[in-house]
Design a protein around this motif. Structure first.
Motif, PDB file in Angstrom:
ATOM      1  N   ILE A  61       0.850  -1.188   0.000  1.00 50.09           N
ATOM      2  CA  ILE A  61       0.000   0.000   0.000  1.00 50.09           C
ATOM      3  C   ILE A  61       0.888   1.241   0.000  1.00 50.09           C
ATOM      4  CG2 ILE A  61      -1.808   1.247   1.253  1.00 50.09           C
ATOM      5  CD1 ILE A  61      -2.739  -1.475   0.250  1.00 50.09           C
ATOM      6  N   GLU A  62       0.475   2.266  -0.725  1.00 53.38           N
ATOM      7  CA  GLU A  62       1.227   3.523  -0.713  1.00 53.38           C
ATOM      8  C   GLU A  62       1.340   4.034   0.731  1.00 53.38           C
ATOM      9  OE1 GLU A  62       2.822   4.803  -3.056  1.00 53.38           O
ATOM     10  OE2 GLU A  62       1.900   4.238  -4.980  1.00 53.38           O
ATOM     11  N   LYS A  63       2.528   4.520   1.081  1.00 48.63           N
ATOM     12  CA  LYS A  63       2.814   4.887   2.466  1.00 48.63           C
ATOM     13  C   LYS A  63       1.798   5.867   3.056  1.00 48.63           C
ATOM     14  CE  LYS A  63       7.807   4.001   2.649  1.00 48.63           C
ATOM     15  NZ  LYS A  63       7.727   2.887   3.570  1.00 48.63           N
ATOM     16  N   LYS A  64       1.377   6.851   2.242  1.00 48.71           N
ATOM     17  CA  LYS A  64       0.432   7.860   2.738  1.00 48.71           C
ATOM     18  C   LYS A  64      -0.926   7.259   3.096  1.00 48.71           C
ATOM     19  CE  LYS A  64       2.431  11.788   0.236  1.00 48.71           C
ATOM     20  NZ  LYS A  64       2.196  12.819  -0.803  1.00 48.71           N
ATOM     21  N   GLU A  65      -1.230   6.077   2.511  1.00 48.12           N
ATOM     22  CA  GLU A  65      -2.542   5.451   2.719  1.00 48.12           C
ATOM     23  C   GLU A  65      -2.496   4.275   3.688  1.00 48.12           C
ATOM     24  OE1 GLU A  65      -5.584   6.347   1.087  1.00 48.12           O
ATOM     25  OE2 GLU A  65      -4.443   8.166   0.691  1.00 48.12           O
ATOM     26  N   GLN A  66      -1.292   3.897   4.141  1.00 49.33           N
ATOM     27  CA  GLN A  66      -1.161   2.673   4.940  1.00 49.33           C
ATOM     28  C   GLN A  66      -1.914   2.738   6.268  1.00 49.33           C
ATOM     29  OE1 GLN A  66       2.831   1.277   5.568  1.00 49.33           O
ATOM     30  NE2 GLN A  66       3.160   0.781   3.407  1.00 49.33           N
ATOM     31  N   LYS A  67      -2.068   3.941   6.835  1.00 49.35           N
ATOM     32  CA  LYS A  67      -2.650   4.095   8.162  1.00 49.35           C
ATOM     33  C   LYS A  67      -4.017   3.419   8.278  1.00 49.35           C
ATOM     34  CE  LYS A  67      -3.662   7.610  11.660  1.00 49.35           C
ATOM     35  NZ  LYS A  67      -3.674   9.062  11.967  1.00 49.35           N
ATOM     36  N   LYS A  68      -4.866   3.574   7.242  1.00 45.23           N
ATOM     37  CA  LYS A  68      -6.228   3.013   7.310  1.00 45.23           C
ATOM     38  C   LYS A  68      -6.246   1.488   7.164  1.00 45.23           C
ATOM     39  CE  LYS A  68      -7.818   5.402   3.821  1.00 45.23           C
ATOM     40  NZ  LYS A  68      -8.690   5.941   2.741  1.00 45.23           N
ATOM     41  N   PHE A  69      -5.091   0.891   6.767  1.00 52.55           N
ATOM     42  CA  PHE A  69      -5.021  -0.563   6.612  1.00 52.55           C
ATOM     43  C   PHE A  69      -4.381  -1.238   7.831  1.00 52.55           C
ATOM     44  CE2 PHE A  69      -5.455   1.102   2.385  1.00 52.55           C
ATOM     45  CZ  PHE A  69      -6.236   0.175   1.717  1.00 52.55           C
ATOM     46  N   ILE A  70      -3.948  -0.432   8.785  1.00 52.62           N
ATOM     47  CA  ILE A  70      -3.306  -0.969   9.995  1.00 52.62           C
ATOM     48  C   ILE A  70      -4.307  -0.920  11.155  1.00 52.62           C
ATOM     49  CG2 ILE A  70      -1.463  -0.563  11.690  1.00 52.62           C
ATOM     50  CD1 ILE A  70       0.256   0.490   9.369  1.00 52.62           C
ATOM     51  N   GLY A  71      -4.364  -2.037  11.899  1.00 51.91           N
ATOM     52  CA  GLY A  71      -5.289  -2.114  13.032  1.00 51.91           C
ATOM     53  C   GLY A  71      -6.659  -2.628  12.652  1.00 51.91           C
ATOM     54  N   VAL A  72      -6.845  -3.142  11.432  1.00 57.01           N
ATOM     55  CA  VAL A  72      -8.145  -3.663  11.011  1.00 57.01           C
ATOM     56  C   VAL A  72      -8.265  -5.144  11.361  1.00 57.01           C
ATOM     57  CG1 VAL A  72      -8.409  -1.988   9.154  1.00 57.01           C
ATOM     58  CG2 VAL A  72      -7.364  -4.197   8.669  1.00 57.01           C
ATOM     59  N   LYS A  73      -9.516  -5.625  11.489  1.00 56.93           N
ATOM     60  CA  LYS A  73      -9.790  -7.008  11.852  1.00 56.93           C
ATOM     61  C   LYS A  73     -10.638  -7.686  10.778  1.00 56.93           C
ATOM     62  CE  LYS A  73      -9.868  -5.868  16.801  1.00 56.93           C
ATOM     63  NZ  LYS A  73     -10.696  -5.895  18.038  1.00 56.93           N
ATOM     64  N   THR A  74     -10.713  -8.998  10.868  1.00 57.74           N
ATOM     65  CA  THR A  74     -11.563  -9.780   9.957  1.00 57.74           C
ATOM     66  C   THR A  74     -13.010  -9.284  10.027  1.00 57.74           C
ATOM     67  OG1 THR A  74     -10.186 -11.729  10.235  1.00 57.74           O
ATOM     68  CG2 THR A  74     -12.408 -12.094   9.412  1.00 57.74           C
ATOM     69  N   GLY A  75     -13.637  -9.099   8.852  1.00 56.23           N
ATOM     70  CA  GLY A  75     -15.020  -8.662   8.771  1.00 56.23           C
ATOM     71  C   GLY A  75     -15.174  -7.168   8.559  1.00 56.23           C
ATOM     72  N   GLU A  76     -14.120  -6.395   8.796  1.00 57.35           N
ATOM     73  CA  GLU A  76     -14.202  -4.948   8.602  1.00 57.35           C
ATOM     74  C   GLU A  76     -14.078  -4.597   7.122  1.00 57.35           C
ATOM     75  OE1 GLU A  76     -11.553  -2.744  11.076  1.00 57.35           O
ATOM     76  OE2 GLU A  76     -12.225  -3.707  12.932  1.00 57.35           O
ATOM     77  N   THR A  77     -14.596  -3.424   6.756  1.00 64.77           N
ATOM     78  CA  THR A  77     -14.558  -2.956   5.365  1.00 64.77           C
ATOM     79  C   THR A  77     -13.844  -1.609   5.297  1.00 64.77           C
ATOM     80  OG1 THR A  77     -16.599  -4.106   4.771  1.00 64.77           O
ATOM     81  CG2 THR A  77     -15.935  -2.259   3.364  1.00 64.77           C
ATOM     82  N   ILE A  78     -12.951  -1.500   4.318  1.00 62.98           N
ATOM     83  CA  ILE A  78     -12.214  -0.257   4.094  1.00 62.98           C
ATOM     84  C   ILE A  78     -12.668   0.319   2.757  1.00 62.98           C
ATOM     85  CG2 ILE A  78      -9.925   0.785   3.760  1.00 62.98           C
ATOM     86  CD1 ILE A  78      -8.783  -1.682   5.271  1.00 62.98           C
ATOM     87  N   ILE A  79     -12.995   1.613   2.721  1.00 67.74           N
ATOM     88  CA  ILE A  79     -13.298   2.290   1.455  1.00 67.74           C
ATOM     89  C   ILE A  79     -12.012   2.955   0.981  1.00 67.74           C
ATOM     90  CG2 ILE A  79     -14.715   4.025   0.294  1.00 67.74           C
ATOM     91  CD1 ILE A  79     -16.267   1.610   1.378  1.00 67.74           C
ATOM     92  N   LEU A  80     -11.627   2.631  -0.239  1.00 68.28           N
ATOM     93  CA  LEU A  80     -10.338   3.138  -0.713  1.00 68.28           C
ATOM     94  C   LEU A  80     -10.436   3.701  -2.114  1.00 68.28           C
ATOM     95  CD1 LEU A  80      -8.788   0.878  -2.818  1.00 68.28           C
ATOM     96  CD2 LEU A  80      -9.011  -0.448  -0.734  1.00 68.28           C
ATOM     97  N   ASP A  81      -9.580   4.675  -2.381  1.00 69.47           N
ATOM     98  CA  ASP A  81      -9.372   5.193  -3.738  1.00 69.47           C
ATOM     99  C   ASP A  81      -8.195   4.400  -4.302  1.00 69.47           C
ATOM    100  OD1 ASP A  81      -8.562   6.485  -6.011  1.00 69.47           O
ATOM    101  OD2 ASP A  81      -8.795   8.502  -5.205  1.00 69.47           O
ATOM    102  N   PRO A  82      -8.454   3.468  -5.241  1.00 67.60           N
ATOM    103  CA  PRO A  82      -7.379   2.566  -5.699  1.00 67.60           C
ATOM    104  C   PRO A  82      -6.185   3.302  -6.298  1.00 67.60           C
ATOM    105  CG  PRO A  82      -9.297   2.431  -7.138  1.00 67.60           C
ATOM    106  CD  PRO A  82      -9.716   3.208  -5.944  1.00 67.60           C
TER     107      PRO A  82
END
Length: 446
Positions: A190-211
């Motif tokens: 993941i691009e470094k500026k966007e990594q924060k929202k991908f850290i600390g997530v658990k199974t079943g959670e959903t992330i909305i992302l700009d690819p």
């Protein structure tokens, strides 16, 4: 028929072709006779149409066609006979063409503007001093390599929540665009500026992302395909990423099983041997990277030191015409500097190849293609399984794309010989640096 070369300068000129009626008329008459034999016109039986009617209906078109055929054939023959070193292709003079009266004119004169390669001096000698980096290994790079290998050959293990070393498995989706694709994405990709929202997530959670922001272009194309990526970009769409699994790689132990996975069965048998083999591999990789940078330095240096005159105006016009509307004049102007560099480098290589008689034999081309396939298959051990089929695979590849694969491979072999000749004849000044210093040197060229 008269053909006249007018060299206005060492790099520009024109070829004039004068045609008399006697040059093309017999061809026109023959073509019209053939038309008369097969023409199907209402009111006449096949083959019985009056010649005058055939001439009236088709005469002008046939004359233009035959004149163009004559021009093309004789222009190309003249260029070969005179051994003219052309750049691009001849360009018809539009002003001359506009003056032609196809209805009444019997004799014609056509002008083709040409760009020429001017002779130039090239100095490939010890006077040319070019830097080459000797990258010295440090403990940090060695330890990072060992850890990466242990992770690459380790095992996946589940995690409660993600960190910057996790692998997120789930579904990328956008219902409006009909996208639903299962993927596994390492957080590190993941691009470094966007990594924060991908850290600390658990199974079943959903992330909305700009690819376009979150995923590196190469990874995004590999995951979704270029067509879908283009569609997402055009729509400025977002994707939902629903996590089904959070895992990380548990590094492998440094044991014989691990050694065999990395270097092949029994290639090394102790940790000391393994560490030395890793150091040797790092050194080889460093040397390859240093060689690439050296080749870039050679490219830049010889272009700077070699004065080559080029017909820039002619080349821009030729590029515009030959691309048939695919690129604009503004695009050509913007990219012309880089085009000119590559053109001059091609001229330099051709001069060296001609003067030093550097060529690539058919067997050398076969061997190059064979080596490429062995590397792609994963090395000699894997390639050994395809030993009996290898020559057939290579030959089929080289014959593919109407022989273009052969031409590309031939050029690779020839270019390697040219670069080897340059390296043997210039002065290479070795300079020691660490990996960080080398990265800075590479970045300075970007």
């Amino acid at each position: 028929m008269d053909i006249i070369l007018d060299k206005k300068s060492p790099i520009e000129g024109s070829i004039k072709i004068k045609l008399k009626e006697s040059d093309y008329q017999p061809l026109v008459e023959e073509k019209l006779k053939n038309y008369a034999k097969t023409a199907q016109i209402k009111g006449f039986r096949p083959g019985k149409v009056p010649q005058g009617m055939i001439k009236k209906m088709y005469g002008k078109g046939v004359m233009i066609e035959e004149i163009n055929n004559l021009l093309s054939k004789n222009l190309n023959a003249y260029i070969r006979e005179q051994n003219l070193p052309l750049l691009g292709e001849p360009i018809p003079d539009t002003e001359d063409s506009a003056k032609i009266d196809w209805e009444t004119q019997k004799d014609f004169e056509f002008t083709f503007n040409i760009g020429l390669v001017d002779d130039f001096k090239l100095d490939v000698s010890p006077k040319q001093k070019i830097r080459k980096f000797k990258i010295e290994q440090d403990k940090k790079a060695f330890n990072e390599t060992i850890l990466r290998l242990r992770k690459d050959f380790g095992e996946k293990a589940p995690q409660n929540k993600s960190d910057n070393e996790s692998i997120l498995t789930g579904t990328l989706a956008n219902s409006e665009l009909g996208i639903s694709k299962g993927v596994s994405i390492p957080v590190a990709d993941i691009e470094k500026k966007e990594q924060k929202k991908f850290i600390g997530v658990k199974t079943g959670e959903t992330i909305i992302l700009d690819p376009a922001k979150a995923l590196k272009t190469g990874n995004l194309n590999e995951i979704l395909g270029e067509d879908l990526v283009q569609k997402i970009t055009e729509e400025k769409a977002t994707l939902s990423f629903t996590i089904s699994e959070v895992t990380h790689m548990v590094p492998s132990e440094k044991n014989q099983e691990f050694f065999d996975k990395v270097f092949g069965k029994d290639a090394v048998k102790t940790e000391v041997e393994f560490d030395q083999k890793v150091k040797d591999t790092i050194a080889e990789n460093y040397d390859r990277e240093s060689d690439k940078l050296l080749e870039r330095y050679i490219y830049d240096h010889l272009l700077k030191e070699t004065k080559i005159n080029t017909p820039d105006g002619f080349l821009k016009e030729w590029l515009l015409l030959s691309n048939e509307g695919k690129i604009s004049k503004d695009q050509i102007d913007a990219e012309f500097k880089d085009y000119l560099k590559d053109l001059k480098w091609s001229l330099i290589k051709n001069k060296i190849a001609k003067e030093q008689d550097l060529d690539a034999s058919e067997e050398e081309v076969m061997e190059k293609a064979r080596a490429t396939f062995i590397e792609q298959l994963g090395g000699p051990m894997v390639a050994a399984q395809f030993k009996e089929q290898m020559d057939g695979i290579v030959k089929n590849y080289l014959q593919g794309e109407n022989g273009n694969n052969y031409v590309r491979t031939y050029n690779l072999v020839r270019d390697e010989k040219i670069m080897a000749y340059i390296r043997e004849n210039i002065t290479i000044q070795e300079k020691k640096t660490d990996p960080e210093g080398f990265k800075k040197a590479v970045a300075a060229l970007a």
